[in-house]
Design an enzyme around this catalytic site. Structure first.
Site, PDB file in Angstrom:
ATOM      1  N   HIS A   1       0.984  -1.125   0.121  1.00  0.00           N
ATOM      2  CA  HIS A   1       0.084   0.045  -0.050  1.00  0.00           C
ATOM      3  C   HIS A   1       0.972   1.378  -0.030  1.00  0.00           C
ATOM      4  O   HIS A   1       1.286   1.591   1.022  1.00  0.00           O
ATOM      5  CB  HIS A   1      -0.896  -0.185   1.237  1.00  0.00           C
ATOM      6  CG  HIS A   1      -1.792  -1.144   1.322  1.00  0.00           C
ATOM      7  ND1 HIS A   1      -2.992  -1.202   0.279  1.00  0.00           N
ATOM      8  CD2 HIS A   1      -1.986  -2.111   2.004  1.00  0.00           C
ATOM      9  CE1 HIS A   1      -3.935  -2.115   0.707  1.00  0.00           C
ATOM     10  NE2 HIS A   1      -3.312  -2.892   1.788  1.00  0.00           N
TER      11      HIS A   1
ATOM     12  N   GLU B   1      -1.507  -6.501  -1.936  1.00  0.00           N
ATOM     13  CA  GLU B   1      -2.590  -5.831  -1.882  1.00  0.00           C
ATOM     14  C   GLU B   1      -2.052  -4.251  -2.488  1.00  0.00           C
ATOM     15  O   GLU B   1      -2.339  -3.126  -1.827  1.00  0.00           O
ATOM     16  CB  GLU B   1      -2.873  -5.379  -0.351  1.00  0.00           C
ATOM     17  CG  GLU B   1      -3.134  -6.611   0.327  1.00  0.00           C
ATOM     18  CD  GLU B   1      -3.531  -6.556   1.781  1.00  0.00           C
ATOM     19  OE1 GLU B   1      -4.044  -5.500   2.227  1.00  0.00           O
ATOM     20  OE2 GLU B   1      -3.663  -7.525   2.557  1.00  0.00           O
TER      21      GLU B   1
HETATM   22  O1  9MR Z   1     -10.268  -3.274   2.136  1.00  0.00           O
HETATM   23  C1  9MR Z   1     -10.742  -3.629   3.438  1.00  0.00           C
HETATM   24  C2  9MR Z   1     -11.754  -2.709   3.938  1.00  0.00           C
HETATM   25  O2  9MR Z   1     -12.920  -3.046   3.169  1.00  0.00           O
HETATM   26  C3  9MR Z   1     -12.086  -2.736   5.414  1.00  0.00           C
HETATM   27  O3  9MR Z   1     -13.179  -1.988   5.751  1.00  0.00           O
HETATM   28  C4  9MR Z   1     -10.839  -3.079   6.329  1.00  0.00           C
HETATM   29  C5  9MR Z   1     -11.119  -3.315   7.629  1.00  0.00           C
HETATM   30  O4  9MR Z   1      -9.795  -3.036   8.314  1.00  0.00           O
HETATM   31  O5  9MR Z   1      -9.744  -3.696   5.549  1.00  0.00           O
HETATM   32  C6  9MR Z   1      -9.320  -3.661   4.273  1.00  0.00           C
HETATM   33  O6  9MR Z   1      -8.375  -4.305   3.989  1.00  0.00           O
HETATM   34  C7  9MR Z   1      -7.134  -4.554   4.508  1.00  0.00           C
HETATM   35  C8  9MR Z   1      -6.666  -5.814   4.451  1.00  0.00           C
HETATM   36  O7  9MR Z   1      -7.711  -6.855   4.722  1.00  0.00           O
HETATM   37  C9  9MR Z   1      -5.308  -5.972   5.043  1.00  0.00           C
HETATM   38  N1  9MR Z   1      -4.259  -4.956   4.812  1.00  0.00           N
HETATM   39  C10 9MR Z   1      -4.880  -3.634   5.104  1.00  0.00           C
HETATM   40  C11 9MR Z   1      -6.184  -3.585   4.169  1.00  0.00           C
HETATM   41  C12 9MR Z   1      -6.546  -1.972   3.753  1.00  0.00           C
HETATM   42  O8  9MR Z   1      -6.986  -1.444   5.191  1.00  0.00           O
END
Ligand code: 9MR
Length: 366
Positions: free
Chosen positions: A240, A268
């Protein structure tokens, strides 16, 4: 891009067409210049996080998903709060639907995620402090065993443990560390392996793309796990990124983990910036996608490159980073951005990259 380079891309697109015209699955027509077709000759899977609500309801989204990507990760529906909202009552339906869609479309599945400090069900967070270590360990073992068993034979890579470290390289003070000590990490890998011995088991984290305290701590952990014979197969670099922080020394970093005998993956990828996006910022975003994909292509053990969603309208970024966004490769209207085009061109020019075999190990992984 010079005209000469674009010309080379066109030739390579047509070479990829030969591969794309013989899909090994009855799924969608895969255009020869799609990301998945262009990545196939070097054995790389191009993935995306999937919003399963959109998969069920938005044909334009689903068309891009299935024509462009050869791997999928459920954005939320395999997380603990989603699969077991009430203790002992499982809700597999949304994740099952994604797994079925993936199979029909010749995509492999990254399971995400078994052990995390976030998106835990309320019944667990509320009672955690009153549980003994043995009770909490039994609950975690049951969760991992039940979920991995449910999806046995259908998951290519599992993110077994997610985000266990702080940025300074110390272990995160989660309920798992507090009650179970650092041994919960090795236990989680052993339990997952017992439930599905063929799934590739990953440790996954963010801010480990740069060498530094956090990635060094993960490196030390996975070295130790390997030395102890713990069944770990790979490390996921979430990737990210944000234009204001520049680009990481990702290739060297991927390479040092690969040398431990592990697979690596970018799991990701997105590249956020401040809104509205200036042309300077967009150039930086394009450079971010180019560099991260090139790093994966250069390392034979890098078996998948996954973006965390593909449409700016559905990205998690604006909800978390005020004033930032535009992090994805398609715009708010699902039109491809220069970030998409650079992935296409980078893949088209990658035929000299080492061929990875793990990405084609579909077998009973579907
Ligand atoms: O993209 C995901 C979002 O819809 C959720 O609300 C969030 C909750 O923490 O998690 C996001 O995905 C995460 C992933 O599972 C782990 N790495 C970070 C991602 C972005 O927050």
């Amino acid at each position: 891009m010079t005209t000469a380079v674009l010309g080379a891309s066109v030739v390579l697109f047509s070479q990829a067409a030969a591969f794309a015209s013989q899909p090994a699955h009855p799924g969608p027509v895969v255009p020869p210049d799609s990301l998945r077709a262009l990545a196939a000759p070097v054995g790389l899977r191009i993935g995306t996080a999937v919003n399963t609500d959109l998969l069920a309801s938005n044909p334009a989204y689903t068309k891009i998903l299935n024509s462009q990507f050869s791997s999928v990760t459920p954005e939320n529906v395999m997380k603990w709060e989603s699969v077991e909202p009430t203790q002992g009552t499982y809700n597999w339906a949304p994740a099952d639907a994604l797994v079925a869609s993936a199979k029909a479309n010749g995509q492999l599945v990254r399971g995400h995620t078994l052990v995390w400090h976030n998106q835990l069900p309320q019944w667990l967070t509320q009672e955690a402090s009153s549980l003994s270590a043995d009770q909490l360990r039994a609950i975690l073992k049951k969760h991992i065993t039940d979920e991995v068993t449910h999806f046995k034979g259908k998951i290519w890579q599992w993110d077994v443990v997610n985000e266990a470290f702080n940025d300074d390289g110390t272990l995160r003070n989660s309920i798992w560390l507090q009650k179970l000590g650092s041994g919960y990490i090795a236990d989680a890998f052993r339990w997952a392996h017992a439930a599905d011995p063929k799934a590739k088991l990953f440790y996954n984290d963010y801010n480990i793309e740069f060498t530094g305290p956090k990635s060094n701590a993960v490196y030390a952990l996975v070295s130790q796990l390997k030395a102890q014979g713990v069944p770990i197969d790979g490390v996921g670099f979430q990737t990210h990124l944000d234009t204001q922080y520049g680009l990481p020394d990702l290739e060297n970093n991927l390479q040092r983990f690969a040398k431990l005998g592990l697979n690596v993956a970018e799991t990701e990828v997105d590249m956020r910036t401040t809104l509205p996006v200036t042309s300077l910022e967009q150039n930086a975003q394009v450079a971010g996608y180019t560099t991260t994909l090139q790093a994966c292509l250069a390392v034979k053990q890098c078996i998948s490159y996954t973006v965390w969603g593909f449409g700016d309208a559905y990205s998690w970024v604006p909800g978390v980073f005020a004033g930032e966004g535009a992090a994805d490769i398609y715009d708010e209207n699902l039109q491809p951005k220069p970030e998409y085009t650079t992935l296409q061109q980078t893949l088209a020019l990658a035929t000299g990259a080492p061929h990875r075999t793990d990405g084609h190990d579909s077998g009973d992984r579907h």
